[in-house]
Scaffold this motif. Structure first.
Motif, mmCIF file in Angstrom:
data_model
loop_
_atom_site.group_PDB
_atom_site.id
_atom_site.type_symbol
_atom_site.label_atom_id
_atom_site.label_comp_id
_atom_site.label_asym_id
_atom_site.label_seq_id
_atom_site.Cartn_x
_atom_site.Cartn_y
_atom_site.Cartn_z
ATOM 1 N N ASP A 249 -1.530 -99.259 -10.082
ATOM 2 C CA ASP A 249 -1.192 -98.058 -10.861
ATOM 3 C C ASP A 249 -0.915 -98.510 -12.287
ATOM 4 O O ASP A 249 -0.097 -99.417 -12.499
ATOM 5 C CB ASP A 249 0.047 -97.419 -10.214
ATOM 6 N N HIS B 81 8.525 -97.141 -10.379
ATOM 7 C CA HIS B 81 8.691 -97.176 -8.917
ATOM 8 C C HIS B 81 8.235 -98.503 -8.333
ATOM 9 O O HIS B 81 7.442 -99.216 -8.960
ATOM 10 C CB HIS B 81 7.873 -96.042 -8.313
ATOM 11 N N HIS C 282 3.954 -95.009 -4.371
ATOM 12 C CA HIS C 282 5.360 -94.846 -4.759
ATOM 13 C C HIS C 282 6.247 -95.384 -3.654
ATOM 14 O O HIS C 282 6.360 -94.792 -2.586
ATOM 15 C CB HIS C 282 5.683 -93.368 -5.016
ATOM 16 N N GLU D 62 6.898 -97.813 -16.240
ATOM 17 C CA GLU D 62 6.080 -96.833 -16.965
ATOM 18 C C GLU D 62 6.861 -95.953 -17.926
ATOM 19 O O GLU D 62 7.105 -94.777 -17.653
ATOM 20 C CB GLU D 62 5.273 -95.981 -15.993
ATOM 21 N N GLU E 229 1.908 -98.042 -18.722
ATOM 22 C CA GLU E 229 2.360 -98.484 -17.403
ATOM 23 C C GLU E 229 1.569 -99.697 -16.929
ATOM 24 O O GLU E 229 0.356 -99.783 -17.154
ATOM 25 C CB GLU E 229 2.161 -97.348 -16.378
#
Ligand code: MF3
Ligand code: CO
Length: 250
Positions: free
Chosen positions: A106, A169, A176, A202, A233
């Motif tokens: 991510d 996270h 997540h 992020e 991020e």
């Protein structure tokens, strides 16, 4: 769900997912020119996923309809790709994710479209700097809140504000995972980081006030005062040798 530690083999898979995410971001950044729509950017990202035989972690997440988030100008995060056409002088935050063999990556970055204002350029530089200041603390022995404190110090030190309602996270077998990673707070609090912890840091940084507003579509988050917002991020693993940023190109 407890906070899990990832083995070297597992981190190797997350690295592969991270490489795909970096490639999606790079392809979108190259495509982000005046006249292109945010739906076009989603298509560019889908092509990278297909080429790398990776799955999307965004598509279908609580019903989310795309593989990336595209958040122009005063959109902070979770903008849905559609018929918005990029214009010279825009900034656009692009958030990408991918899954390889069940492991997630991510990452996000805010991209200038053509020539942007000096103010906007500073917002982008400071937000990215704040992310790297946070990453510096994704290491063995640091406390979770050291990350957010470092982010906040850089962002607010430049006169900008940090969004509170949306946070980083843990990441791994799910996009997540616990813990939440705020972009603000006092240092020296929260869990002690260990080798094998993997986090997505992020920061979302606003030019004006930190207040957010959710649009009627239930996804798009904008600045309450209409000011510009930036978002950077990375997914990072704690290793014996310090932070390893997983969402980078080879
Ligand atoms: N990538 C976002 C995050 O950083 C989450 C996007 S969820 C989606 O946590 F559903 F909007 F894709
Ligand atoms: Co994230």
């Amino acid at each position: 769900m407890p906070i899990t530690l990832k083995s070297a083999e597992e981190i190797a898979k997350m690295r592969r997912a991270g490489r795909v995410v970096a490639e999606m971001l790079e392809a979108c950044a190259t495509a982000a020119r005046p006249g292109i729509t945010t739906a076009d950017l989603d298509k560019v990202a889908r092509e990278v996923l297909a080429k790398r035989r990776a799955k999307s972690n965004f598509l279908g997440y609580h019903g989310y309809p795309a593989v990336i988030c595209t958040s122009p100008n005063d959109v902070i995060v979770h903008g849905i790709p559609g018929d918005y056409r990029l214009e010279e002088g825009d900034i656009i935050s692009i958030d990408c994710g991918a899954i390889i063999e069940g492991w997630h990556g991510d990452a996000a970055r805010t991209i200038p479209v053509g020539e942007i204002s000096e103010e906007a350029r500073k917002l982008l530089t400071v937000t990215e700097d704040s992310l790297w200041a946070g990453i510096e603390h994704v290491r063995k022995g640091a406390r979770l809140s050291d990350i957010g404190h470092a982010v906040q110090t850089v962002a607010e030190g430049a006169g900008f504000s940090v969004v509170r309602e949306y946070v980083g996270h843990g990441i791994g077998r799910a996009m997540h995972e616990e813990p939440q990673v705020p972009n603000y707070g006092d240092p020296g609090k929260g869990m002690k980081l260990k080798v094998g912890h993997c986090l997505a840091v992020e920061p979302m940084v606003n030019l004006g006030s930190p207040e957010t507003q959710l649009n009627d579509d239930g996804w798009t988050v904008i600045t309450a005062d209409g000011s510009l917002s930036a978002h950077f991020e990375h997914s990072i693993a704690v290793t014996e040798d310090g932070p390893e940023v997983l969402t980078v190109l080879d």
